[in-house]
Design a protein around this motif. Sequence first.
Motif, PDB file in Angstrom:
ATOM      1  N   ASP A 160      22.093 -24.278   5.653  1.00 28.74           N
ATOM      2  CA  ASP A 160      23.270 -23.699   6.307  1.00 28.74           C
ATOM      3  C   ASP A 160      22.838 -22.989   7.591  1.00 28.74           C
ATOM      4  O   ASP A 160      21.754 -22.406   7.662  1.00 28.74           O
TER       5      ASP A 160
ATOM      6  N   HIS B 190      26.267 -25.667   3.850  1.00 28.47           N
ATOM      7  CA  HIS B 190      27.444 -24.825   3.702  1.00 28.47           C
ATOM      8  C   HIS B 190      28.453 -25.509   2.772  1.00 28.47           C
ATOM      9  O   HIS B 190      28.788 -26.664   2.968  1.00 28.47           O
TER      10      HIS B 190
ATOM     11  N   HIS C  38      32.615 -25.284  10.776  1.00 22.04           N
ATOM     12  CA  HIS C  38      32.632 -26.267   9.702  1.00 22.04           C
ATOM     13  C   HIS C  38      33.884 -27.125   9.815  1.00 22.04           C
ATOM     14  O   HIS C  38      34.971 -26.587   9.995  1.00 22.04           O
TER      15      HIS C  38
ATOM     16  N   TYR D 281      28.436 -28.917  10.720  1.00 24.23           N
ATOM     17  CA  TYR D 281      29.185 -28.287  11.810  1.00 24.23           C
ATOM     18  C   TYR D 281      29.740 -29.384  12.697  1.00 24.23           C
ATOM     19  O   TYR D 281      29.148 -30.459  12.811  1.00 24.23           O
TER      20      TYR D 281
END
Lengths: 254, 98
Positions: free
Chosen positions: A191, A223, B33, B41
Amino acid sequence: MYTTDMYESMIAETVTISGYNNDNILAYFARPLHTKPRGSMILIHHLPGWDEWYKEVTRKFAYHGYLAICPNLYHREGHGDPVDIASKVRSDGGIADDQAMADVQGSYNFLQNLPYMDSKVGVFGTCSGGRHAFLAACTLQGISAAVDLWGGGITQNNNSQEPWYSKQPVAPIEYTKDLSCPLLGLFGQEDASPSPEQVSAHEQELKTHGKDYEFHMYPDAGHGFFYYDRPVYRQAQAVDGWKKVFAFLDKTLG
Amino acid sequence: MCTMISKTIPIKGSAKESEGWFDINTINISYDHPFKADLGYAINLDIPNQSSDKFSRIILELSPQSASTLIEGLQQVLASGHALDSHSGDSSQKRGLH
């Protein structure tokens, strides 16, 4: 422990709570009917909004014996597809921390007013909700456990040059000294927000203030690795993570 | 909003969704995100239909590399368009395409 001869029952429904500015906002509430609740959880949804995943997780907590409530923090933005509303919220720089905390407080008050309420209250959140969960544990009274899953933005506040600076003017890490309950944090090594370095900085601050915390950093996870409906899902890490969540709550809420 | 990286830019044009065309005057850009794309991302482009009360909007989620490629492509096409305008003596300003 669950066995197949158990009788099970739960109710899950939309309710109205009084939140920030005494606004009535919707919340999703689930509770077991067949057993005395072992604890209560306030679920703070992620940036993608008050969506199906969070409704499922609300029922998951009820399945595990908890009163569980998940307020719609984006209620004031209007109603429609959760992604469309979330996209608008992101474009507006997110929601104000004060507003989010008042809505969490409203959820807490809702639980306290239930005639069968007799348990400790924890908070749980992922993504921006993880950040909010930590904020709630530091700034609200009566929280007995906090679960922060990959909450980003804990170590930094908004750029003061941005128009929405006032929404999140204080980096949550600055409240660490006020953390009032045990904290569980689960993070992915891949992340970038929070990055492993940011998690380490937060951990150092928790150590400095002698706080009761438990952080786990998962390799090969980024994430949102619990999100089974997204490509970021990591099955083994998610299964282990859920075990850690419920073990932590078993210890802290009963 | 985990990264806090976003920007709203005034633009002028039109966009089409399933219910028809709508005028656009802002685009929201974020590095955050994505909701759907298989990316940690993304460059997220959010184009709201501000004449609608139904939250209709067009959302694009691009990989950062794709966003860079798109920028290069836009610049190349713009340069060609400007060259055509100067050659013909016309300009995008005159046609209101700014």
